[in-house]
Write an enzyme that holds these catalytic residues in place. Sequence first.
Site, PDB file in Angstrom:
ATOM      1  N   CYS A  19       0.977  -1.307  -0.196  1.00  0.00           N
ATOM      2  CA  CYS A  19      -0.889   0.005  -0.270  1.00  0.00           C
ATOM      3  C   CYS A  19       0.889   1.116   0.134  1.00  0.00           C
ATOM      4  CB  CYS A  19      -1.069  -0.121   0.977  1.00  0.00           C
ATOM      5  SG  CYS A  19      -1.607   1.732   1.477  1.00  0.00           S
ATOM      6  N   CYS A  72      -0.668   4.011   2.371  1.00  0.00           N
ATOM      7  CA  CYS A  72      -0.347   4.082   3.899  1.00  0.00           C
ATOM      8  C   CYS A  72      -0.345   2.751   4.583  1.00  0.00           C
ATOM      9  CB  CYS A  72      -1.741   4.845   4.886  1.00  0.00           C
ATOM     10  SG  CYS A  72      -2.884   3.732   3.841  1.00  0.00           S
ATOM     11  N   SER A  73      -1.253   2.269   4.804  1.00  0.00           N
ATOM     12  CA  SER A  73      -0.905   0.442   5.274  1.00  0.00           C
ATOM     13  C   SER A  73      -1.660  -0.255   4.932  1.00  0.00           C
ATOM     14  CB  SER A  73      -0.692   0.583   6.438  1.00  0.00           C
ATOM     15  OG  SER A  73      -2.398   1.020   7.099  1.00  0.00           O
ATOM     16  N   CYS A  74      -2.587  -0.267   4.012  1.00  0.00           N
ATOM     17  CA  CYS A  74      -3.972  -0.836   3.607  1.00  0.00           C
ATOM     18  C   CYS A  74      -3.709  -2.301   3.646  1.00  0.00           C
ATOM     19  CB  CYS A  74      -5.141  -0.416   2.733  1.00  0.00           C
ATOM     20  SG  CYS A  74      -5.076   1.333   2.746  1.00  0.00           S
TER      21      CYS A  74
END
Lengths: 213, 102
Positions: free
Chosen positions: A116, A119-121
Site C-alpha cells: 500500500c 499508507c498501510s491498507c
Amino acid sequence: MPHDHHDHLSPSGHPYRADDDTALSYWQSMEIAVRELLLEKSITTPAEIAAQIDAMDARSPANGAALVARAWCDPDFKERLLKDGSAASRELGFDVGPMLLIAVENTANIHNIIVCTLCSCYPRNLLGLPPDWYKSRAYRSRTVKEPRKVLSEFGVALPEGTHIRVHDSTADMRYVVIPARPNGTDKMSESELAKLVTRDSMIGTGLPKTVSA
Amino acid sequence: MGGQDAGPICDDQHDFSLWEKRVDALMILCSGKGYFTVDGLRRALEDMGEAAFEDMSYYERWIAAINQNLIEKGAYSLEELGAKMAEVQVRGQTYGEASLGE
C-alpha cells in the site's frame, strides 16, 4: 503492561518501542484526551473499545491460511474466491466489511506481491495487523519500483522468467495472495496444508513452507 | 512515496502498545459511527506534509488525523481538546499515570 516492565522485552520477546519507556508523549496525551472526550459525550463506551481491541488481537494470519488451504483443496471454492474474494471469505466466516477483497493467484509463471503505497491498507480480517515493515517507507517506496530486489531481501529468489505483479492497495480495496501449492502435498489434509501457509506468503514477500519429500 | 528511492527494509517488529491499539480501535469505532470516512482520514494525513512521515510514528499520524476529523465533525471543540490534554498532561509522567491506570 508496557510501563512496568524491567527487561525492555515484551512477553513475546520483541522490544517495546522507545515510546513506552519514556515520558508521556504529546500524541499519547492526545489519544487519552480524545478517548475520554468520546466517552464523556457517550459517543463510545469502554466496553466497545475493549471489544474492538479484543477482536483485533484475535485476528491472525491463521484466518488467511484457512482460506488459502480451502482454495488449494476445493477448485470450485478457488474459482469463487478469485471471482469475488469478499463473498468467498464470508463463506468461511471472515467478514471483510464493505471492502472489496481481491485474491490474486501465484502460478508457475506469475508471482504477486501486495503493497500500500499510500499508507498501510492490508487485509486485516484475514491477516491481523500489518507487520511494521509493511508500513515502512522503504517497503512502500521500493516495492513498486524494484520488486525483484525487494523480494530478494526477503529471501525470495524467483526465476528470471517469472512475471512479478505488484498490487497497490487502496482505501476500498484489499488484496491477498493465493500462493502456489507446494509440491509433494497431494496427500495432506486441509488443516495440514493451512500450516504451510505463512503470513508473508499471502503478502507475496514469502513462499509457503515446503515439505521434505 | 511509491516509486521513490529508499533504504533497506527494516524487519524490526514491535508489539503494539496499548495506546496504539486504542488509536486503532477509536479509528474503527468512530468511522463505523459515521464521524469520518477513510477518505477524510486520508486527507488529514496528506495535509500533514512530508515531514510528518519522517518525524511522526504511524499511530501518531493516525491520532492526529482522527482528532482533526472529529473536531471538524463537531464531536468536540478544539477548546475542549486543549483543556482535556492539559488536564491529562499534569496527571503524571508516564502513559499509565496519565491514563489513570486504565
